[in-house]
Design a protein around this motif. Structure first.
Motif, mmCIF file in Angstrom:
data_model
loop_
_atom_site.group_PDB
_atom_site.id
_atom_site.type_symbol
_atom_site.label_atom_id
_atom_site.label_comp_id
_atom_site.label_asym_id
_atom_site.label_seq_id
_atom_site.Cartn_x
_atom_site.Cartn_y
_atom_site.Cartn_z
ATOM 1 N N SER A 112 0.833 -1.212 0.000
ATOM 2 C CA SER A 112 0.000 0.000 0.000
ATOM 3 C C SER A 112 0.862 1.253 0.000
ATOM 4 C CB SER A 112 -0.933 -0.003 1.213
ATOM 5 O OG SER A 112 -1.820 -1.111 1.176
ATOM 6 N N ALA A 113 1.923 1.239 0.793
ATOM 7 C CA ALA A 113 2.822 2.398 0.830
ATOM 8 C C ALA A 113 3.487 2.617 -0.526
ATOM 9 C CB ALA A 113 3.879 2.201 1.920
ATOM 10 N N ILE A 114 3.873 1.523 -1.183
ATOM 11 C CA ILE A 114 4.475 1.651 -2.514
ATOM 12 C C ILE A 114 3.472 2.225 -3.512
ATOM 13 C CG2 ILE A 114 5.415 0.326 -4.449
ATOM 14 C CD1 ILE A 114 6.679 -1.564 -2.412
ATOM 15 N N ALA A 115 2.224 1.743 -3.455
ATOM 16 C CA ALA A 115 1.193 2.266 -4.356
ATOM 17 C C ALA A 115 0.942 3.743 -4.100
ATOM 18 C CB ALA A 115 -0.100 1.463 -4.185
ATOM 19 N N LEU A 116 0.939 4.151 -2.831
ATOM 20 C CA LEU A 116 0.728 5.564 -2.503
ATOM 21 C C LEU A 116 1.876 6.428 -3.012
ATOM 22 C CD1 LEU A 116 -0.613 5.097 1.121
ATOM 23 C CD2 LEU A 116 -1.851 6.259 -0.709
ATOM 24 N N HIS A 117 3.074 5.918 -2.916
ATOM 25 C CA HIS A 117 4.230 6.725 -3.318
ATOM 26 C C HIS A 117 4.342 6.837 -4.836
ATOM 27 C CE1 HIS A 117 8.175 8.565 -3.102
ATOM 28 N NE2 HIS A 117 8.647 7.639 -3.940
ATOM 29 N N VAL A 316 -4.199 -0.303 -6.152
ATOM 30 C CA VAL A 316 -4.551 -0.992 -4.905
ATOM 31 C C VAL A 316 -5.439 -2.194 -5.185
ATOM 32 C CG1 VAL A 316 -5.827 -0.775 -2.739
ATOM 33 C CG2 VAL A 316 -4.261 1.040 -3.449
ATOM 34 N N ILE A 317 -6.463 -2.009 -6.027
ATOM 35 C CA ILE A 317 -7.436 -3.073 -6.284
ATOM 36 C C ILE A 317 -6.842 -4.189 -7.142
ATOM 37 C CG2 ILE A 317 -9.647 -3.590 -7.390
ATOM 38 C CD1 ILE A 317 -10.579 -0.796 -6.640
ATOM 39 N N PRO A 322 -4.236 -8.032 -4.633
ATOM 40 C CA PRO A 322 -3.998 -9.399 -5.124
ATOM 41 C C PRO A 322 -2.606 -9.915 -4.783
ATOM 42 C CG PRO A 322 -5.095 -8.094 -6.808
ATOM 43 C CD PRO A 322 -4.692 -7.145 -5.719
ATOM 44 N N LEU A 323 -1.578 -9.066 -4.905
ATOM 45 C CA LEU A 323 -0.216 -9.505 -4.596
ATOM 46 C C LEU A 323 -0.096 -9.898 -3.130
ATOM 47 C CD1 LEU A 323 2.726 -9.853 -5.484
ATOM 48 C CD2 LEU A 323 3.106 -7.445 -4.907
ATOM 49 N N THR A 324 -0.694 -9.113 -2.254
ATOM 50 C CA THR A 324 -0.638 -9.408 -0.818
ATOM 51 C C THR A 324 -1.318 -10.730 -0.494
ATOM 52 O OG1 THR A 324 -0.595 -7.051 -0.255
ATOM 53 C CG2 THR A 324 -1.314 -8.574 1.458
ATOM 54 N N VAL A 325 -2.520 -10.923 -1.001
ATOM 55 C CA VAL A 325 -3.291 -12.123 -0.670
ATOM 56 C C VAL A 325 -2.674 -13.366 -1.297
ATOM 57 C CG1 VAL A 325 -5.532 -13.258 -0.943
ATOM 58 C CG2 VAL A 325 -5.427 -10.835 -0.330
ATOM 59 N N MET A 326 -2.317 -13.304 -2.563
ATOM 60 C CA MET A 326 -1.772 -14.484 -3.233
ATOM 61 C C MET A 326 -0.442 -14.904 -2.617
ATOM 62 S SD MET A 326 -4.183 -15.168 -5.295
ATOM 63 C CE MET A 326 -3.537 -16.401 -6.426
ATOM 64 N N THR A 327 0.376 -13.947 -2.205
ATOM 65 C CA THR A 327 1.632 -14.285 -1.539
ATOM 66 C C THR A 327 1.378 -14.867 -0.159
ATOM 67 O OG1 THR A 327 2.753 -12.480 -2.715
ATOM 68 C CG2 THR A 327 3.854 -13.387 -0.783
ATOM 69 N N SER A 328 0.444 -14.290 0.588
ATOM 70 C CA SER A 328 0.152 -14.766 1.939
ATOM 71 C C SER A 328 -0.413 -16.182 1.936
ATOM 72 C CB SER A 328 -0.825 -13.815 2.634
ATOM 73 O OG SER A 328 -0.318 -12.506 2.690
ATOM 74 N N ALA A 343 -8.521 -12.334 -3.021
ATOM 75 C CA ALA A 343 -7.591 -11.345 -3.571
ATOM 76 C C ALA A 343 -8.309 -10.204 -4.269
ATOM 77 C CB ALA A 343 -6.631 -12.024 -4.546
ATOM 78 N N LEU A 344 -9.455 -10.499 -4.870
ATOM 79 C CA LEU A 344 -10.201 -9.467 -5.596
ATOM 80 C C LEU A 344 -11.302 -8.836 -4.748
ATOM 81 C CD1 LEU A 344 -10.516 -11.157 -9.113
ATOM 82 C CD2 LEU A 344 -8.872 -9.423 -8.356
ATOM 83 N N THR A 345 -11.291 -9.083 -3.427
ATOM 84 C CA THR A 345 -12.299 -8.526 -2.523
ATOM 85 C C THR A 345 -11.596 -7.869 -1.344
ATOM 86 O OG1 THR A 345 -13.819 -10.312 -3.121
ATOM 87 C CG2 THR A 345 -14.371 -8.984 -1.187
ATOM 88 N N GLY A 346 -11.604 -6.560 -1.303
ATOM 89 C CA GLY A 346 -10.965 -5.841 -0.201
ATOM 90 C C GLY A 346 -11.591 -4.494 0.044
ATOM 91 N N PRO A 347 -12.872 -4.450 0.404
ATOM 92 C CA PRO A 347 -13.515 -3.148 0.627
ATOM 93 C C PRO A 347 -12.982 -2.462 1.876
ATOM 94 C CG PRO A 347 -14.974 -4.914 1.310
ATOM 95 C CD PRO A 347 -13.800 -5.573 0.665
#
Length: 642
Positions: A112-117, A316-317, A322-328, A343-347
Motif C-alpha cells: 500500500s505504501a508503494i502504491a501511494l508513493h 490498490v485493487i 492481489p499480490l498481498t493475498v496471493m503471496t500470503s 484477492a479481488l475482494t478488499g472493501p
C-alpha cells in the motif's frame, strides 16, 4: 442573503450536533431499508450538506471542538477494534486466516505504501502512515456484503476474520508509523527525541495494558456494581486516552487499542453487556465521524485528486491487494478459486476514513503538504471499493462456483418430530436449514431426514466458533423448555434482529411464579400451540406442504382450497422465510412459496376426488416419502452438514 450566510446564522452548535446525528443514523437506517452500503449514503449526505450546499461547515459551526471530538471518537472506535481481537478467535482460526494476519498485514502495509508513493505521488512518510491504515479491510462493510453474497463457508470466514483481526493491527501500524514521523520532524536532537519516543511509547503500552487489567480485576472481583460497569469502562477509556496523549501525542490511540485487547481476553462475565456498549457507541461515533469528515471537505481539496488518484485506486485493487493475498496464501492449502476471490475482494470502511482524516490533519499541521491528500484519497478508495465489491462479490462468487444457497438460512433450535418436519419443508423451499440440540437423541430424526445438525448448545462458544452464522438470518426456538426458548430468542435477538427471532407458543401457567415476562423472548408464529402440542399434531397426521404461488394461482386461490391449513411461513423468491401467525401478514405475490400445515387426510381426500378443472401437476409440493408420486427432495440443494 446567500444560502451559506443563512445557514451560518441559523446553525448553532446544538443544531449542528442534532444534524450530524440525524444524518448519520438516518443514513444507516436508509441503507438498511434499501440494502445499500451505509458508508455510501453517509458519504453522500456529508458532501451534500457540506461542500455542495454549505448548509453545514463543521469548522464554522462547531469550531475548536471538532478536532478533539474526532480524536475521542476515533479512540473509542479503535478500542472497539481491540475488543474484537481475542486469543480464542486467533488460535482457532484457519491457516489461511493466520497467514492473512501475520504475513498479509505487514505485506499489505508495504504494498500500500508503494502504491501511494508511486501511483498517488505522496512522499514516503505520508505513504508509510496512510499505508498502515490501509491494512484495515473494513469489518463493518464486509459483514453486510457477506450476508448478501452468501459465500461458502471457507471464503466467507477468510474475508470475515481477516477484516476483524486486521482492524486493530492496521490502527497500530498507522500509530507506530506516525510516531516515527513525529520524532523526525519535531526533535531538535535525534537522540533525545528517540529516547522521548521510546519512553512515551513504552508508557502508552504499559498504561494501556494496566488500564485493561485494572478493569478486568475490578469487574471480576465485583468492585464495580453491574449498573456502573459501562460508565466506569467509558470513563477509564477516556482517561487512558487523555493521559497517554498528554505524554506523547497520538500514543493514546495505541493505549486504548491495547486496553481493548486485554478486556477482550479477560473472559469477563459482563462481556456481553460491554460488547453491546461498544457496538452501539461505535455505530453512533462512526456515523458522526463520517458525516463530520465528509462535510468538512472542500471542493478545492477534492479538485486536487487528478488522474493519479484513479491510478492509485486501480493499483490498490488490481496489484497491491492481489499480490498481498496471493503471496500470503501461497502453499497454504487454500484452493486457487478461493484465493482469487479473496484477492479481488478488499472493501475499505468507515474506520479507514476516520483514522485517515485524523492522521491527514496531523501530518499537514507538521508541514507535510501531502497530508492534505490523505482524507480525499481515503474517501475515494472507500467509495470505489465499497461500490465495486458491493456489486461484484456475488457475481464473482457464482462465476467461481463459491456461492452458497441463494436464500438466507434458518436455525431451528430443538430436535423433535415437528421441528424435523418443519426443517424438511424449509429445505424443500430451497432455504438452508440447521437443526441444533444439545441431546444427540433428539437429533436422530433430523439426521435420518438428511438435515444438517449441530449437537450442542446454540449459545455455546463451540457454536460461535463452528457455525457459519453469516449463512443464517432466522432463528426458531422450539425446544420443549419455555425458559430455554426465551433465553435463546432473547440472546440471539440483537444479532439476528427481533423480527427474525421466533419461538413456539409458551405453556400457559396459572401460577404467577412460573410465568415468563412477555417482554422477553421471540415472536410467535403459526398455530397457537406449544411444542408438545405441535408434536401431537404430527402424530395425528398433520403434514407440512410447500406451495408456490403464481399469477394464475394466487394466495386467495390457495386459501380457498386449504381453508383449514395453518400458514407457518412464506418464502419470497431468493430470500429467507418469514414466519407469520395470520394470513394478513403474508405478502403473497407471484413466486412466493407458502409453508403450511395441512390437517390429516387432506392429501388422500384430494387424490380420491376427480377435479377436471385442476391441472394434473398441482402447485403444492410435499416431502419425499409423504405420498407416492410426490415431488422428491432435491438432494443437490442440501447445505453441508455440520
Amino acid at each position: 442573503m446567500s444560502v451559506e450566510t443563512a445557514a451560518a446564522e441559523a446553525m448553532t452548535p446544538i443544531m449542528a450536533f442534532a444534524l450530524v446525528g440525524a444524518l448519520g443514523v438516518g443514513s444507516q437506517w436508509l441503507a438498511w431499508r434499501l440494502r445499500l452500503p451505509a458508508i455510501v449514503l453517509m458519504l453522500a449526505a456529508g458532501l451534500i450538506v457540506g461542500p455542495a450546499t454549505g448548509i453545514f461547515d463543521p469548522s464554522r459551526d462547531i469550531g475548536p471542538l471538532m478536532s478533539p471530538m474526532i480524536s475521542v471518537a476515533v479512540a473509542i472506535i479503535l478500542f472497539e477494534g481491540g475488543m474484537t481481537l481475542n486469543k480464542r478467535s486467533l488460535s482457532d482460526a484457519a491457516t489461511g486466516v493466520r497467514r492473512l494476519v501475520f504475513i498479509g498485514a505487514p505485506l499489505g502495509w508495504l504494498t500500500s505504501a508503494i502504491a501511494l508513493h508511486y501511483a498517488a505521488g505522496l512522499d514516503w512518510e505520508t505513504s508509510a502512515v496512510f499505508g498502515g491504515i490501509m491494512i484495515v479491510t473494513g469489518p463493518t462493510v464486509i459483514a453486510p456484503l457477506l450476508r448478501t453474497a452468501r459465500l461458502q463457508k471457507r471464503p466467507a470466514n477468510l474475508l470475515q476474520w481477516e477484516a476483524i483481526l486486521n482492524d486493530p493491527i492496521g490502527a497500530l501500524a498507522a500509530v507506530l508509523a506516525f510516531e516515527f514521523v513525529v520524532v523526525r520532524h519535531s526533535a531538535a536532537e535525534a537522540d533525545g527525541a528517540t529516547l522521548g519516543f521510546i519512553l512515551g511509547l513504552g508508557f502508552a503500552i504499559v498504561f494501556g495494558l494496566a488500564c485493561g487489567f485494572g478493569i478486568a480485576v475490578a469487574f471480576r472481583r465485583a468492585y464495580v456494581p453491574e449498573y456502573m460497569k459501562v460508565p466506569v469502562l467509558f470513563t477509564v477509556l477516556l482517561g487512558c486516552f487523555a493521559v497517554s496523549e498528554t505524554l506523547l501525542h497520538e500514543s493514546g490511540l495505541l493505549a486504548v487499542t491495547l486496553m481493548g485487547v486485554v478486556v477482550a481476553n479477560a473472559k469477563l462475565q459482563s462481556y456481553e453487556e460491554l460488547r453491546r456498549f461498544k457496538e452501539h457507541a461505535t455505530i453512533l461515533l462512526v456515523s458522526g465521524v463520517f458525516i463530520l469528515l465528509a462535510a468538512n471537505l472542500d471542493f478545492d481539496t477534492l479538485a486536487r485528486l487528478d488522474w493519479t488518484a484513479l491510478l492509485f485506486i486501480l493499483s490498490v485493487i488490481l496489484i497491491a491487494r492481489p499480490l498481498t493475498v496471493m503471496t500470503s496464501l501461497a502453499f497454504s492449502g487454500v484452493p486457487i478459486k478461493e484465493r482469487v476471490l479473496v484477492a479481488l475482494t478488499g472493501p475499505r470502511g468507515v474506520v479507514l476514513v476516520a483514522v485517515a482524516g485524523l492522521f491527514g490533519e496531523r501530518l499537514q499541521s507538521m508541514g507535510l503538504e501531502d497530508g492534505a491528500l490523505v482524507g480525499p484519497l481515503a474517501f475515494a478508495l472507500v467509495a470505489a471499493t465499497v461500490v465495486l465489491h458491493g456489486f461484484t462479490l456475488g457475481p464473482l462468487a457464482r462465476a467461481l462456483g463459491l456461492s452458497g444457497s441463494g436464500a438466507a438460512g434458518v436455525i431451528i433450535v430443538g430436535g423433535s418430530r415437528w421441528t424435523t418436519a418443519l426443517g424438511e419443508a424449509v429445505d424443500r423451499a430451497g432455504v438452508p436449514v440447521l437443526v441444533a440440540d444439545p441431546n444427540h437423541v433428539n437429533l436422530r430424526l433430523a439426521r435420518t431426514a438428511g438435515l444438517p445438525t449441530f449437537m450442542g448448545d446454540i449459545l455455546s462458544e463451540a457454536a460461535e466458533d463452528r457455525l457459519e452464522w453469516v449463512g443464517y438470518q432466522t432463528v426458531v426456538a422450539a425446544t420443549d423448555n419455555d425458559a430455554y426458548n426465551t433465553l435463546v430468542a432473547t440472546d440471539l435477538g440483537p444479532e439476528f434482529g427481533r423480527n427474525q427471532t421466533y419461538q413456539v407458543q409458551r405453556e400457559k401457567s396459572e401460577i404467577a411464579n412460573y410465568t415468563l415476562p412477555t417482554t422477553l423472548g421471540g415472536m410467535q408464529f403459526g398455530p397457537e400451540k406449544t411444542r408438545r402440542a405441535l408434536d401431537d399434531m404430527i402424530e395425528e397426521g398433520w403434514t407440512f406442504r410447500v406451495t408456490k404461488l403464481s399469477e394464475e394461482f394466487t394466495f386467495e386461490d390457495w386459501r380457498n382450497r386449504r381453508p383449514d391449513a395453518h400458514v407457518i411461513a412464506y418464502v419470497p423468491a431468493g430470500e429467507g422465510p418469514v414466519f407469520v401467525r395470520k394470513d394478513e401478514q403474508v405478502k403473497a405475490t407471484a413466486g412466493v412459496q407458502i409453508i403450511s400445515m395441512l390437517p390429516p387426510g387432506t392429501l388422500e381426500g384430494e387424490a380420491s376426488k376427480k377435479r377436471p378443472h385442476l391441472p394434473d401437476d398441482l402447485p403444492d409440493r410435499a416431502g419425499a416419502g409423504e405420498r407416492k408420486g410426490e415431488t422428491p427432495k432435491d438432494k443437490g440443494n442440501q447445505p453441508a452438514k455440520s
